[in-house]
Design an enzyme around this catalytic site. Sequence first.
Site, PDB file in Angstrom:
ATOM      1  N   ASP A   6       0.676  -1.116  -0.151  1.00  0.00           N
ATOM      2  CA  ASP A   6       0.111   0.068  -0.022  1.00  0.00           C
ATOM      3  C   ASP A   6       0.893   1.066  -0.090  1.00  0.00           C
ATOM      4  O   ASP A   6       2.132   1.042   0.237  1.00  0.00           O
ATOM      5  CB  ASP A   6      -0.955  -0.066   1.317  1.00  0.00           C
ATOM      6  CG  ASP A   6      -1.769   1.257   1.231  1.00  0.00           C
ATOM      7  OD1 ASP A   6      -2.392   1.643   0.298  1.00  0.00           O
ATOM      8  OD2 ASP A   6      -2.114   1.580   2.485  1.00  0.00           O
ATOM      9  N   SER A   7       0.320   2.468  -0.302  1.00  0.00           N
ATOM     10  CA  SER A   7       1.143   3.706  -0.043  1.00  0.00           C
ATOM     11  C   SER A   7       1.534   3.952   1.147  1.00  0.00           C
ATOM     12  O   SER A   7       2.363   4.769   1.647  1.00  0.00           O
ATOM     13  CB  SER A   7       0.350   4.687  -0.582  1.00  0.00           C
ATOM     14  OG  SER A   7      -0.811   4.969   0.226  1.00  0.00           O
ATOM     15  N   TYR A  38      -0.717   8.412  -2.583  1.00  0.00           N
ATOM     16  CA  TYR A  38      -0.553   8.049  -4.171  1.00  0.00           C
ATOM     17  C   TYR A  38      -1.889   8.646  -4.530  1.00  0.00           C
ATOM     18  O   TYR A  38      -1.804   9.229  -5.702  1.00  0.00           O
ATOM     19  CB  TYR A  38      -0.851   6.729  -4.066  1.00  0.00           C
ATOM     20  CG  TYR A  38       0.309   5.697  -3.869  1.00  0.00           C
ATOM     21  CD1 TYR A  38       1.671   6.266  -3.662  1.00  0.00           C
ATOM     22  CD2 TYR A  38       0.419   4.233  -4.357  1.00  0.00           C
ATOM     23  CE1 TYR A  38       2.608   5.412  -3.398  1.00  0.00           C
ATOM     24  CE2 TYR A  38       1.534   3.792  -4.362  1.00  0.00           C
ATOM     25  CZ  TYR A  38       2.669   4.181  -3.685  1.00  0.00           C
ATOM     26  OH  TYR A  38       3.788   3.161  -3.588  1.00  0.00           O
ATOM     27  N   GLY A  39      -2.945   9.154  -3.986  1.00  0.00           N
ATOM     28  CA  GLY A  39      -4.231   9.447  -4.484  1.00  0.00           C
ATOM     29  C   GLY A  39      -4.106  10.549  -5.326  1.00  0.00           C
ATOM     30  O   GLY A  39      -5.110  10.907  -6.179  1.00  0.00           O
ATOM     31  N   CYS A  69      -4.236  -1.291  -2.022  1.00  0.00           N
ATOM     32  CA  CYS A  69      -4.180   0.140  -2.287  1.00  0.00           C
ATOM     33  C   CYS A  69      -5.150   0.167  -3.386  1.00  0.00           C
ATOM     34  O   CYS A  69      -4.964  -0.274  -4.413  1.00  0.00           O
ATOM     35  CB  CYS A  69      -3.036   0.738  -2.643  1.00  0.00           C
ATOM     36  SG  CYS A  69      -2.908   2.426  -3.125  1.00  0.00           S
ATOM     37  N   ASN A  70      -6.513   0.589  -3.115  1.00  0.00           N
ATOM     38  CA  ASN A  70      -7.339   0.985  -4.047  1.00  0.00           C
ATOM     39  C   ASN A  70      -6.734   1.896  -5.288  1.00  0.00           C
ATOM     40  O   ASN A  70      -7.060   1.611  -6.498  1.00  0.00           O
ATOM     41  CB  ASN A  70      -8.614   1.768  -3.882  1.00  0.00           C
ATOM     42  CG  ASN A  70      -9.487   0.570  -2.887  1.00  0.00           C
ATOM     43  OD1 ASN A  70     -10.354   0.131  -3.177  1.00  0.00           O
ATOM     44  ND2 ASN A  70      -9.018   0.471  -1.504  1.00  0.00           N
ATOM     45  N   THR A  71      -6.047   2.727  -5.050  1.00  0.00           N
ATOM     46  CA  THR A  71      -5.416   3.704  -5.892  1.00  0.00           C
ATOM     47  C   THR A  71      -4.585   3.097  -6.896  1.00  0.00           C
ATOM     48  O   THR A  71      -4.644   3.061  -8.263  1.00  0.00           O
ATOM     49  CB  THR A  71      -4.782   5.097  -5.328  1.00  0.00           C
ATOM     50  OG1 THR A  71      -5.738   5.551  -4.257  1.00  0.00           O
ATOM     51  CG2 THR A  71      -4.160   5.879  -5.971  1.00  0.00           C
ATOM     52  N   GLU A 148      -2.800   8.966   7.793  1.00  0.00           N
ATOM     53  CA  GLU A 148      -1.493   8.537   7.961  1.00  0.00           C
ATOM     54  C   GLU A 148      -0.982   9.717   9.174  1.00  0.00           C
ATOM     55  O   GLU A 148       0.122   9.147   9.857  1.00  0.00           O
ATOM     56  CB  GLU A 148      -0.671   9.281   6.626  1.00  0.00           C
ATOM     57  CG  GLU A 148      -0.938   8.205   5.438  1.00  0.00           C
ATOM     58  CD  GLU A 148      -0.112   6.752   5.536  1.00  0.00           C
ATOM     59  OE1 GLU A 148       0.687   6.761   6.525  1.00  0.00           O
ATOM     60  OE2 GLU A 148      -0.662   5.591   5.438  1.00  0.00           O
ATOM     61  N   CYS A 180     -10.916   3.025  -0.268  1.00  0.00           N
ATOM     62  CA  CYS A 180      -9.560   3.238   0.256  1.00  0.00           C
ATOM     63  C   CYS A 180      -9.161   2.542   1.406  1.00  0.00           C
ATOM     64  O   CYS A 180      -9.965   2.541   2.408  1.00  0.00           O
ATOM     65  CB  CYS A 180      -9.420   4.865   0.403  1.00  0.00           C
ATOM     66  SG  CYS A 180      -7.727   5.510   0.812  1.00  0.00           S
ATOM     67  N   THR A 181      -8.090   1.903   1.327  1.00  0.00           N
ATOM     68  CA  THR A 181      -7.707   1.000   2.570  1.00  0.00           C
ATOM     69  C   THR A 181      -7.603   1.859   3.834  1.00  0.00           C
ATOM     70  O   THR A 181      -7.282   1.235   4.870  1.00  0.00           O
ATOM     71  CB  THR A 181      -6.784   0.043   2.283  1.00  0.00           C
ATOM     72  OG1 THR A 181      -5.591   0.577   1.670  1.00  0.00           O
ATOM     73  CG2 THR A 181      -7.075  -1.167   1.321  1.00  0.00           C
ATOM     74  N   HIS A 182      -7.174   3.056   3.492  1.00  0.00           N
ATOM     75  CA  HIS A 182      -7.218   3.898   4.714  1.00  0.00           C
ATOM     76  C   HIS A 182      -8.499   4.139   5.559  1.00  0.00           C
ATOM     77  O   HIS A 182      -8.590   4.512   6.853  1.00  0.00           O
ATOM     78  CB  HIS A 182      -6.618   5.380   4.508  1.00  0.00           C
ATOM     79  CG  HIS A 182      -5.306   5.133   4.207  1.00  0.00           C
ATOM     80  ND1 HIS A 182      -4.511   4.577   3.058  1.00  0.00           N
ATOM     81  CD2 HIS A 182      -4.129   5.625   4.816  1.00  0.00           C
ATOM     82  CE1 HIS A 182      -3.186   4.847   3.101  1.00  0.00           C
ATOM     83  NE2 HIS A 182      -2.871   5.406   4.039  1.00  0.00           N
TER      84      HIS A 182
HETATM   85  N1  DGL Z   1      -4.817   3.302   0.844  1.00  0.00           N
HETATM   86  C1  DGL Z   1      -4.635   3.651  -0.275  1.00  0.00           C
HETATM   87  C2  DGL Z   1      -6.194   3.460  -1.301  1.00  0.00           C
HETATM   88  O1  DGL Z   1      -6.561   2.386  -0.918  1.00  0.00           O
HETATM   89  C3  DGL Z   1      -4.117   5.085  -0.971  1.00  0.00           C
HETATM   90  C4  DGL Z   1      -4.144   6.280  -0.362  1.00  0.00           C
HETATM   91  C5  DGL Z   1      -3.351   7.327  -0.885  1.00  0.00           C
HETATM   92  O2  DGL Z   1      -2.168   7.150  -0.846  1.00  0.00           O
HETATM   93  O3  DGL Z   1      -3.671   8.199  -1.229  1.00  0.00           O
HETATM   94  O4  DGL Z   1      -6.529   3.939  -2.169  1.00  0.00           O
END
Ligand code: DGL
Length: 261
Positions: A6-7, A38-39, A69-71, A148, A180-182
């Site tokens: 993931d990011s 990453y988004g 990471c969905n992104t 984060e 988003c996994t966050h």
């Molecule tokens: N956790 C990530 C996701 O699922 C990325 C969040 C990010 O880095 O912007 O999209």
Amino acid sequence: MIGIFDSGVGGMTVARAVEQALPDYRLTYFGDLARTPYGSKSPETIANYARQNTEFLIGKGAKLIIIACNTAASIASEILRNEFNVPIFEVITPAVAKAVATTRSGRIGVIGTRATINSNVYDEKIRHLAPDATVFSQSCPLLAPLVEEGWLNKQETKMILRRYLSPLKKQQVDTLVLGCTHYPLLTNLIQPRIGKRTRVIDSSHEVAADLKAFLAENPEFTAQLSLQGENTYYVSDVTEAALATASQIFGRTIDLIKVTI
Ligand code: DGL
């Protein structure tokens, strides 16, 4: 070994679900804290990061990759499948399947990073499975950085969530995908703001269940996975907030090993 990236810390929600579902198998995690989020990056940059992370994990012995990471998944799943000769799992397909199975009204909300929402992947995959569904998408670029930072219960986070969720609440979505996994780390704040009748979908346990089914169906492949040693958590930078969030996710202290990739 199972490789997960993931990011940042968000993908640890997936790593935790995999640990619980498959406690005998070793996993190695990589969180790209030096380059998060990453988004808000371009698709080219996200694809390059996804490649580098996959190369790193394969170099450490990963026989299978989970894009937690969905992104990265929205931009790079096919790229990674074409470029690497290992099974690639990702978080979007199971989230879509669960959302479609859950909705009664067909009104599905999706929240994610700007890159994920702009990719339109949720919309396309949901309509593929449920052509009559209506998808309401909302990009939430401030949420992953707040997670984060460890701002999991701050007034500011609640205000921002209210702002992001109110258009979806007005549309009366009965299902909300955490794209988003966050975001599972914010579920306690999201549920009351979207309304208690809306089902909130977090795909981490579905990803783990899909992986478990795949391993059971492919014993020759599964025999290559290591059962010895410790699970390892690598990051491209270490921060106090990441250490605290990692410990919160796993309910134990997690050693984050800093690497340059
Ligand atoms: N956790 C990530 C996701 O699922 C990325 C969040 C990010 O880095 O912007 O999209």
